[in-house]
Design an enzyme around this catalytic site. Structure first.
Site: not given
Ligand code: BV8
Length: 241
Positions: A104, A119
């Site tokens: 952002d 990212h």
């Molecule tokens: C990779 C950009 C090598 C785009 C994003 C199967 C097939 C393929 C890949 C995988 C697979 N299994 C696992 C993987 C790896 C995968 C992965 O980790 N998946 C997860 C879901 C299991 N990762 C990838 O694919 C990465 N690349 O590994 O490449 C590879 C290649 C091929 C095959 C295997 C491996 C790429 C990952 C990047 C993806 N892009 N975003 C866009 O934004 O449009 S990810 C997306 O999630 C965002 O970037 C975000 O930043 C990220 C993490 O989420 P969070 O930021 O943590 O946000 P979330 O909503 O989840 O949580 C918010 C938190 O804040 C909560 O805890 C909440 O309680 C808290 N909160 C709320 N309010 C507050 C607060 N805290 C404090 N104060 C508040 N007020």
């Protein structure tokens, strides 16, 4: 005042080397929806259709409509007190490294310099033919999907699931985690890898690991300290305003 330990305040007062990893929760109080909490970006959408190369290849218009809407929403959001506290801390501590999963741009808007973008950036686009990336702040986009001057389709310059992270960013982030003496994991659900491995790298390298979140996450058991509270309130208490 959030419950912050005397030990952590002492480590910060002694000028220990600090690194921070932020996620979507960092921007929640700026009005940017998180991903996995209720009302989040992905609540009504399926991840596979939107933030993956396959989803984009299948329906670029639908993916761009989602990104255009996010760009529109986020361009109306301002950095919050948490972003500003991190920016001020970084100005006072040259050794501080700020790593973000967020696309952002709010850390830069708050004045943080040298932010490690794991990212990508919502306000940059990349030509699908030439591979060149450039800033594009047009809101809304003039056409969906937008096109490069060469005629090829543009894509958002962000990292989708299944795509590797920018090599330089991941190297810098891993080095920052390894060298840190205090590592702050702020507003992230700690489920997306390889970003979610960074707090583990810091901990293994001897850092005092702190999690700042409104709820516990899979990282909480590993943390030396979990501070439950909103980032916009905890960070000014922790780092000063
Ligand atoms: C990779 C950009 C090598 C785009 C994003 C199967 C097939 C393929 C890949 C995988 C697979 N299994 C696992 C993987 C790896 C995968 C992965 O980790 N998946 C997860 C879901 C299991 N990762 C990838 O694919 C990465 N690349 O590994 O490449 C590879 C290649 C091929 C095959 C295997 C491996 C790429 C990952 C990047 C993806 N892009 N975003 C866009 O934004 O449009 S990810 C997306 O999630 C965002 O970037 C975000 O930043 C990220 C993490 O989420 P969070 O930021 O943590 O946000 P979330 O909503 O989840 O949580 C918010 C938190 O804040 C909560 O805890 C909440 O309680 C808290 N909160 C709320 N309010 C507050 C607060 N805290 C404090 N104060 C508040 N007020």
């Amino acid at each position: 005042m959030a419950a912050i330990s005397a030990r952590l305040l002492d480590l910060l007062a002694r000028g220990r080397r600090v690194a921070a990893l932020t996620g979507a929760g960092m921007s929640a109080e700026s009005g940017v929806p998180t991903f996995r909490s209720a009302g989040g970006f992905w609540e009504n959408e399926s991840l596979e259709d939107l933030a993956t190369p396959r989803g984009f290849a299948r329906d670029p218009r639908r993916v761009w409509a989602w990104y255009d809407e996010r760009r529109r929403q986020i361009s109306a959001c301002a950095p919050n007190a948490g972003h500003l506290a991190l920016a001020r801390f970084g100005r006072d501590r040259p050794g501080f490294r700020l790593i973000t999963q967020n696309v952002d741009g709010l850390h830069a808007s708050a004045g943080s310099a040298g932010v490690i973008l794991l990212h990508g950036d919502l306000f940059r686009v990349r030509c699908t033919k030439e591979g060149t990336s450039r800033e594009d702040r047009r809101v809304p986009l003039p056409e969906i999907p937008p096109r490069c001057a060469c005629g090829a389709m543009l894509r958002p310059d962000v990292v989708w699931f299944g795509e590797v992270l920018p090599e330089g960013a991941m190297r810098e982030a891993t080095e920052a985690a390894r060298r840190s003496e205090v590592f702050l994991s702020i507003g992230t659900s700690a489920v997306v890898y390889p970003a979610a491995a960074l707090p583990e790298v810091a901990k293994r390298s001897g850092a005092y690991l702190v999690e700042i979140n409104v709820e516990e996450t899979p990282l909480s058991p590993l943390a030396d300290e979990v501070i439950l509270g909103p980032a916009a309130q905890v960070l000014p208490d922790l780092l000063g305003t």
